[in-house]
Each structure stands twice: as C-alpha cells, then as structure tokens.
Design a protein around this motif. Structure first.
Motif, short mmCIF file in Angstrom:
data_model
loop_
_atom_site.label_atom_id
_atom_site.label_comp_id
_atom_site.label_asym_id
_atom_site.label_seq_id
_atom_site.Cartn_x
_atom_site.Cartn_y
_atom_site.Cartn_z
N THR A 40 80.16 46.80 23.78
CA THR A 40 80.86 45.94 24.74
C THR A 40 80.37 46.24 26.16
N ASP A 41 80.87 45.48 27.13
CA ASP A 41 80.55 45.75 28.54
C ASP A 41 81.06 47.12 28.97
N PHE A 42 82.00 47.67 28.22
CA PHE A 42 82.63 48.94 28.56
C PHE A 42 81.91 50.14 27.94
N ALA A 43 80.83 49.91 27.20
CA ALA A 43 80.08 50.97 26.51
C ALA A 43 79.62 52.10 27.43
N PRO A 44 79.23 51.83 28.70
CA PRO A 44 78.80 52.94 29.56
C PRO A 44 79.88 54.00 29.80
N LEU A 45 81.13 53.66 29.56
CA LEU A 45 82.22 54.63 29.74
C LEU A 45 82.14 55.77 28.72
N ALA A 46 81.42 55.56 27.63
CA ALA A 46 81.31 56.59 26.59
C ALA A 46 80.80 57.91 27.15
N ASP A 47 79.94 57.85 28.16
CA ASP A 47 79.36 59.07 28.74
C ASP A 47 80.39 59.95 29.44
N VAL A 48 81.52 59.37 29.88
CA VAL A 48 82.53 60.17 30.60
C VAL A 48 83.72 60.54 29.71
N LEU A 49 83.68 60.12 28.46
CA LEU A 49 84.80 60.40 27.56
C LEU A 49 84.66 61.79 26.96
N GLU A 50 84.87 62.77 27.81
CA GLU A 50 84.84 64.19 27.44
C GLU A 50 86.13 64.80 27.97
N GLY A 51 86.73 65.68 27.23
CA GLY A 51 87.96 66.33 27.69
C GLY A 51 89.10 65.34 27.76
N PRO A 52 90.17 65.70 28.47
CA PRO A 52 91.34 64.82 28.54
C PRO A 52 91.02 63.53 29.29
N SER A 53 91.17 62.41 28.61
CA SER A 53 90.85 61.11 29.21
C SER A 53 91.96 60.11 28.90
N ALA A 54 92.25 59.29 29.89
CA ALA A 54 93.19 58.18 29.71
C ALA A 54 92.50 56.94 30.26
N ILE A 55 92.87 55.78 29.75
CA ILE A 55 92.24 54.55 30.19
C ILE A 55 93.30 53.60 30.73
N ALA A 56 92.99 52.99 31.87
CA ALA A 56 93.86 52.00 32.51
C ALA A 56 93.11 50.67 32.48
N ILE A 57 93.73 49.66 31.91
CA ILE A 57 93.08 48.37 31.69
C ILE A 57 93.89 47.26 32.35
N SER A 58 93.19 46.34 33.03
CA SER A 58 93.86 45.20 33.62
C SER A 58 93.15 43.91 33.25
N SER A 59 93.93 42.93 32.83
CA SER A 59 93.39 41.61 32.52
C SER A 59 93.63 40.64 33.66
N GLU A 60 94.46 41.02 34.64
CA GLU A 60 94.86 40.10 35.70
C GLU A 60 94.16 40.37 37.03
N ASP A 61 94.14 41.61 37.46
CA ASP A 61 93.61 41.99 38.77
C ASP A 61 92.55 43.06 38.56
N ALA A 62 91.30 42.72 38.85
CA ALA A 62 90.18 43.62 38.56
C ALA A 62 90.27 44.95 39.29
N THR A 63 90.87 44.98 40.48
CA THR A 63 90.93 46.24 41.23
C THR A 63 92.23 47.01 41.03
N ALA A 64 93.19 46.43 40.32
CA ALA A 64 94.51 47.05 40.17
C ALA A 64 94.47 48.45 39.56
N PRO A 65 93.75 48.68 38.44
CA PRO A 65 93.78 50.04 37.88
C PRO A 65 93.30 51.10 38.88
N ALA A 66 92.18 50.83 39.53
CA ALA A 66 91.63 51.80 40.48
C ALA A 66 92.56 51.97 41.68
#
Length: 164
Positions: A68-94
């Motif tokens: 998927t477009d999100f595949a590059p995130l695999a490189d940072v999925l080490e140790g404790p990780s949580a994911i925040a996803i938004s379908s409405e506002d692209a900048t909201a999670p950050a």
C-alpha cells in the motif's frame, strides 16, 4: 499455531487494511512513557478530531501495509508503536499528537504518510505545525476582509466629509 489464532491475526490485518483504505494520513508514534489517565485523555482528543488511534503488533501492521501507500512505514515499526489514522483531515493525526506530545513531554513521532507521501520524524513534525483547514480558511477570510473593511470606512469618511 492454531487455525483460530491465524484467523484472529487475519481479522486484525483486515481491520488495519480497512482503516487504511479510506485514510488520508497515518502517523506512527512511540507511545512509551504515558500512564493510563494520559492515554485516555489522548484517545479522547484524537477521537474528537476524527482520528483513529490504535496499538497493534508491529508484525501485523507490517503485513497490513505491505503493498500500500503506507508500506514505507514498515521501516519504523520497531519497538512500541501506535498508529493514528485519519480519513477526514490529512494533518489531524500529526497536529493533535504534536499537542499531546508537548503537553505530556513524552512519546515521539516515528514517521507518517500524508496523502500518499512518506515523511520521516522531522517531516511529520513540520506537518504537525500546519493549522487545521478551518483555521486556515478563517485566516484567509480575515485577510481578505480587512482591506474591504478599510475601504468601506474610507468611503464612509469621504461621504461624511462631503455632507459636513
């Protein structure tokens, strides 16, 4: 591994894929160091902003984002990780997570994907400083309203002067 365990893992992978199908953005953070009360407050703020925040096993997230477009995130999925996803506002999670990180002085960004583009920690921190769409519209409307208001006052002053 039992068939039941495999099915449970596949359900979680499908759940993650389902969330990402409509996502405009996804941000991965290291969530260590927060207590239960802080986690609850954080989840409430994220929910109010329309952001889905979940902790999944890294291996399951890696499987779900593969291809998927999100595949590059695999490189940072080490140790404790949580994911925040938004379908409405692209900048909201950050943006919302950035406020929480500043408040709690804990956790940190790992990386994110916003509208199909991968951003490392520094990039996500810059995106976190972008105001919400509503704030940007309000600022724009204020900036175009100001010269018009000034012109109206000037014309009124000229009309008042001619009457006197």
């Amino acid at each position: 591994m039992s068939v039941e365990a495999k099915q449970q893992k596949q359900q979680i992978i499908d759940e993650i894929k389902g969330k990402l199908e409509t996502a405009q953005s996804a941000v991965v953070i290291d969530y260590m160091g927060i207590n239960v009360a802080e986690a609850d407050a954080m989840r409430k703020k994220l929910r109010e902003a329309g952001v889905d925040y979940t902790v999944y096993k890294n291996t399951l997230m890696k499987r779900a984002i593969d291809g998927t477009d999100f595949a590059p995130l695999a490189d940072v999925l080490e140790g404790p990780s949580a994911i925040a996803i938004s379908s409405e506002d692209a900048t909201a999670p950050a943006r919302v997570l950035n406020e929480i990180i500043k408040d709690f002085k804990k956790m940190e960004f790992k990386a994110g994907v916003v509208e199909g583009t991968f951003y490392d920690k520094a990039g996500i921190e810059k995106i976190a400083d972008i105001p919400s769409r509503e704030v940007l519209i309000a600022k724009f409307m204020g900036s175009i309203q100001s010269p018009i208001s000034k012109a109206v006052r000037t014309f009124q002053a000229i009309a008042d002067a001619k009457e006197a």
